[in-house]
Write an enzyme that holds these catalytic residues in place. Structure first.
Site, mmCIF file in Angstrom:
data_model
loop_
_atom_site.group_PDB
_atom_site.id
_atom_site.type_symbol
_atom_site.label_atom_id
_atom_site.label_comp_id
_atom_site.label_asym_id
_atom_site.label_seq_id
_atom_site.Cartn_x
_atom_site.Cartn_y
_atom_site.Cartn_z
ATOM 1 N N GLY A 1 0.827 -1.192 0.000
ATOM 2 C CA GLY A 1 0.000 0.000 0.000
ATOM 3 C C GLY A 1 0.865 1.247 0.000
ATOM 4 N N SER B 1 1.524 3.534 -2.513
ATOM 5 C CA SER B 1 1.371 4.549 -3.569
ATOM 6 C C SER B 1 0.666 5.814 -3.104
ATOM 7 C CB SER B 1 0.596 3.961 -4.759
ATOM 8 O OG SER B 1 -0.718 3.567 -4.370
ATOM 9 N N GLY C 1 -0.968 8.269 0.507
ATOM 10 C CA GLY C 1 -1.112 8.517 1.939
ATOM 11 C C GLY C 1 0.107 8.145 2.766
ATOM 12 N N ILE C 2 -0.134 7.440 3.865
ATOM 13 C CA ILE C 2 0.932 7.045 4.776
ATOM 14 C C ILE C 2 1.956 6.165 4.070
ATOM 15 C CG2 ILE C 2 1.445 5.700 6.866
ATOM 16 C CD1 ILE C 2 -1.349 6.631 7.907
ATOM 17 N N GLY C 3 1.486 5.263 3.222
ATOM 18 C CA GLY C 3 2.398 4.378 2.506
ATOM 19 C C GLY C 3 3.346 5.135 1.606
ATOM 20 N N SER D 1 -4.890 1.340 13.752
ATOM 21 C CA SER D 1 -5.731 2.522 13.932
ATOM 22 C C SER D 1 -6.139 2.602 15.398
ATOM 23 C CB SER D 1 -6.987 2.432 13.067
ATOM 24 O OG SER D 1 -7.942 3.415 13.443
ATOM 25 N N TYR E 1 -14.191 -2.134 10.215
ATOM 26 C CA TYR E 1 -12.870 -1.529 10.148
ATOM 27 C C TYR E 1 -12.159 -1.649 11.495
ATOM 28 C CZ TYR E 1 -9.320 2.155 9.738
ATOM 29 O OH TYR E 1 -8.138 2.858 9.735
#
Length: 230
Positions: free
Chosen positions: A8, A10, A12-14, A125, A138
């Site tokens: 993951g 590509s 945000g945080i990644g 999270s 989630y």
């Protein structure tokens, strides 16, 4: 040179994590599902698909050698009443947020055990720690991450492998796009530091956990939430 694989990576945080590790001189590969990022060695792989995970790991190792540091940033969320979610919704969220992490760990752990060294960090999270109304699946998927991280830390510690999770609060990523400006302002006001976090806030902790300065830290769920959850 140490090889970092980010699932993951590509957005945000990644993406912030990929950029930071690359700036520090690491060899960085990452998985993306839709569109590649601008840095690192991108590999198209869906974390819900075991064969794509396996081929993705193989491609990354062909390029840079065995994975020394695994960072799992892949994740999706669903908002709504729990009775409105379907079983397919459950499978999609759980397989993306936890199932992919489980499968990816199984691919990289054997070489880490052989090397007697490795670092695994998952993005969890704060809702996995405290629960979240209208984000039940989630929250459950992130709770699974937390329990698995603690279990792996105990299992893999004797092999010199450290396993932790970072637990972000309100961070300015694509997941925030469904929130109105009013909602964002409310969340900002609920955060003692009075701001919404940035992807770099999380990436910096992920990087620190992967270095020798954190050599005695394992099995921890580290909150990065501006004081929202204490």
């Amino acid at each position: 040179m140490s090889h970092v694989l980010v699932a993951g990576g590509s957005r945000g945080i990644g993406a912030a994590t990929v950029k930071l590790f690359e700036s520090k001189g690491y060899d960085v590969s990452y998985f993306y599902k839709h569109a590649p990022g601008s840095t690192g060695y991108g590999i198209k792989a869906d974390v819900e698909n075991l064969s794509e995970i396996r081929s993705g790991v193989a491609a990354s190792e062909d390029r840079f050698g065995p994975v020394d540091t695994l960072v799992y940033c892949a994740g999706i969320s669903l908002t709504g009443l729990t009775t409105d979610f379907t079983y397919d919704d459950y499978l999609h969220v759980m397989n993306t947020n936890f199932g992919g992490f489980f499968a990816l760990c199984n691919e990289v752990i054997p070489s880490m055990v052989s090397a007697k060294h490795g670092v695994i960090t998952a993005v969890s999270s704060m809702w996995g720690q405290t629960g979240a109304s209208c984000e039940s699946i989630y929250a459950a998927s992130k709770g699974a991450i937390d329990a698995y991280v603690k279990s792996l830390a105990k299992e893999l510690g004797p092999s010199g492998i450290r396993v932790n999770a970072v637990s972000p609060g309100v961070i300015d990523t694509d997941m925030m796009s469904e929130y109105s400006d009013e909602d964002k302002e409310d969340l900002r006001n609920e955060t003692p530091l009075q701001r919404i976090g940035k992807p770099d806030d999380v990436a910096n902790v992920i990087y620190s956990l992967s270095t020798e300065r954190s050599s005695f830290i394992t099995g921890q769920i580290i909150g990065i939430n501006g004081g929202f959850l204490i």
